[in-house]
Design a protein around this motif. Sequence first.
Motif, short mmCIF file in Angstrom:
data_model
loop_
_atom_site.label_atom_id
_atom_site.label_comp_id
_atom_site.label_asym_id
_atom_site.label_seq_id
_atom_site.Cartn_x
_atom_site.Cartn_y
_atom_site.Cartn_z
N ILE A 152 0.81 -1.31 -0.04
CA ILE A 152 0.04 -0.01 0.20
C ILE A 152 0.81 1.29 -0.03
CG2 ILE A 152 -1.60 1.19 1.45
CD1 ILE A 152 -2.79 -1.31 2.46
N GLY A 153 1.78 1.22 0.82
CA GLY A 153 2.72 2.33 1.01
C GLY A 153 2.35 3.48 1.77
N LYS A 154 2.74 4.62 1.76
CA LYS A 154 2.48 5.78 2.59
C LYS A 154 1.22 6.40 2.18
CE LYS A 154 6.91 6.49 4.31
NZ LYS A 154 8.26 7.35 4.47
N VAL A 155 0.30 6.99 2.92
CA VAL A 155 -0.69 7.86 2.61
C VAL A 155 -0.76 8.99 3.59
CG1 VAL A 155 -1.99 5.93 1.50
CG2 VAL A 155 -2.22 6.68 4.06
N ARG A 156 -1.53 10.16 2.98
CA ARG A 156 -1.61 11.32 3.90
C ARG A 156 -1.91 11.07 5.22
NH1 ARG A 156 -4.71 16.31 1.04
NH2 ARG A 156 -2.92 15.74 -0.31
N TRP A 157 -2.81 10.25 5.63
CA TRP A 157 -3.43 10.13 7.04
C TRP A 157 -2.62 8.85 7.71
CZ3 TRP A 157 -4.87 5.44 6.51
CH2 TRP A 157 -5.47 4.83 5.22
N GLY A 158 -1.58 8.34 7.27
CA GLY A 158 -1.32 7.10 7.64
C GLY A 158 -0.59 7.37 8.99
N ILE A 159 0.09 8.37 9.36
CA ILE A 159 0.75 8.48 10.79
C ILE A 159 -0.29 8.30 11.87
CG2 ILE A 159 0.87 10.71 10.82
CD1 ILE A 159 3.55 10.79 12.03
N ALA A 160 -1.60 8.72 11.67
CA ALA A 160 -2.70 8.55 12.40
C ALA A 160 -3.06 7.21 13.00
CB ALA A 160 -3.87 9.29 12.05
N MET A 161 -2.47 6.14 12.28
CA MET A 161 -2.66 4.94 12.66
C MET A 161 -1.82 4.49 13.78
SD MET A 161 -4.93 3.71 10.47
CE MET A 161 -5.63 5.46 10.82
N LEU A 162 -0.85 5.08 14.17
CA LEU A 162 0.14 4.85 15.21
C LEU A 162 -0.74 5.13 16.60
CD1 LEU A 162 2.58 4.12 16.74
CD2 LEU A 162 3.71 6.03 16.08
N PRO A 163 -1.18 6.29 16.84
CA PRO A 163 -1.96 6.58 18.15
C PRO A 163 -3.29 5.76 18.30
CG PRO A 163 -1.92 8.33 16.63
CD PRO A 163 -0.82 7.59 16.13
N LEU A 164 -3.78 5.40 17.04
CA LEU A 164 -5.02 4.68 16.86
C LEU A 164 -4.59 3.31 17.54
CD1 LEU A 164 -7.89 4.56 16.63
CD2 LEU A 164 -7.42 3.86 14.06
N GLY A 165 -3.55 2.61 17.11
CA GLY A 165 -3.28 1.24 17.38
C GLY A 165 -2.81 1.30 19.01
N VAL A 166 -2.22 2.29 19.33
CA VAL A 166 -1.91 2.08 20.77
C VAL A 166 -2.92 2.20 21.67
CG1 VAL A 166 -0.59 3.51 22.52
CG2 VAL A 166 0.39 3.24 20.36
N CYS A 167 -3.92 3.02 21.37
CA CYS A 167 -5.13 3.04 21.98
C CYS A 167 -5.88 1.93 21.90
CB CYS A 167 -6.17 4.18 21.77
SG CYS A 167 -5.44 5.97 21.72
N ALA A 168 -5.96 1.25 21.08
CA ALA A 168 -6.56 -0.17 20.85
C ALA A 168 -6.07 -1.11 21.47
CB ALA A 168 -6.45 -0.53 19.30
N LEU A 169 -4.61 -1.26 21.90
CA LEU A 169 -4.17 -2.11 22.98
C LEU A 169 -4.43 -1.72 24.19
CD1 LEU A 169 -0.18 -2.37 21.58
CD2 LEU A 169 -2.07 -4.14 21.45
N PHE A 170 -4.53 -0.55 24.52
CA PHE A 170 -4.80 -0.20 25.91
C PHE A 170 -6.21 -0.63 26.39
CE2 PHE A 170 -1.08 2.07 26.07
CZ PHE A 170 -0.46 1.76 27.53
N GLY B 272 1.50 3.16 10.99
CA GLY B 272 1.69 4.47 11.36
C GLY B 272 3.04 4.73 11.42
N THR B 273 3.91 3.69 11.88
CA THR B 273 5.24 4.11 12.29
C THR B 273 6.02 4.22 10.93
OG1 THR B 273 5.31 2.70 14.53
CG2 THR B 273 7.53 3.24 13.30
N MET B 274 5.60 3.51 9.89
CA MET B 274 6.38 3.68 8.50
C MET B 274 6.35 4.96 7.90
SD MET B 274 4.66 0.36 6.70
CE MET B 274 4.96 0.78 5.07
N HIS B 275 5.40 5.82 8.47
CA HIS B 275 5.19 7.24 7.93
C HIS B 275 6.05 8.15 8.80
CE1 HIS B 275 1.53 5.38 6.35
NE2 HIS B 275 1.45 6.09 5.42
#
Length: 330
Positions: free
Chosen positions: A187-205, A244-247
Amino acid sequence: MIWSLQVLRFVAALMVVFLHAVQSAARISAVGVIPYEFELIGSAGVDIFFVISGVIMATVAPGRTPAEFIRARLLRIVPIYLLCSIPAIPIAAMGPGFGWRNILATVFLWPATDRMVAPALGAAWTLCFEMLFYAAVALLLLDRRWLYALLAIFAGAFLLRRVGPVFQFLGNPIIVEFMAGVVIARIGKVRWGIAMLPLGVCALFLAAWLMVIPNGYNELFLTGEQNIQRVAVLGIPAILIVYGTMHIQVRRSVWTYLGGASYSLYLVHPILLSGLAVIWVLYPVGPNVIVTIGIVASLVVSLRVYERIEKPMMARIKRAIPPAAASVEA
């Protein structure tokens, strides 16, 4: 090399060390100041590793022959692993049920015979899947049409998991995390991709708060009994975190150096924690002290192993083989 993922590898390894230190403290003393359901977040380090592996393989494999790819991966992964397995074997042999199946799983990283067993170095259950991933990638490099056969094998084995250990291993749901890593690399990078990082962390908690994180053992992870749940509550957040980290733009630094040492950290810490556990039984201390000492000691010792053993070993290997085969690192 995607340097941000190199840093994430260190974070993932540290998460696993934290979890194992907590589990060691719980067996010897008690649970520390952090509630155990939140400490289980550390197990997501493994899921992050699997997703990163898929990303890296999708990035470095194209353009290589199957032989180059397999040779490079085996030379990168196996030597230091076998070296760390030497002290792990007698430690594991002191426990009940250790036998030829465990030796087979340790040497060949194949855990499925007439029953599922883990390698002597417990954390190496993940390497069994890594070897499976490498074999699949090598087949795809040989001929892309293998993709359909591999998907059919995975689907068939998944449906036949109750037949026996081989099907449990080949059809393990956790393999989906590796596939997801390949997909997000494509898929590669997209404009909103970095937002996936905090979303993933919140999902773990959130998973920890809901107390739905699986709490099993190595053989159970290999059979995949809890891994549909694991992929849902840990794998999906891991995918979001990796994507998210990829971005994030990261330059080489002390953090990327620690990422390079993460493999040594992952392999060394179970042996060190086993040795420290003997001391803590004889000289009891509180659980928070056990966790703190376990993490710090694991970091210090693994960095020495990385500098004094792993890096010189890899340098000698690279001098002994063609550069094209030696250049793959993950």
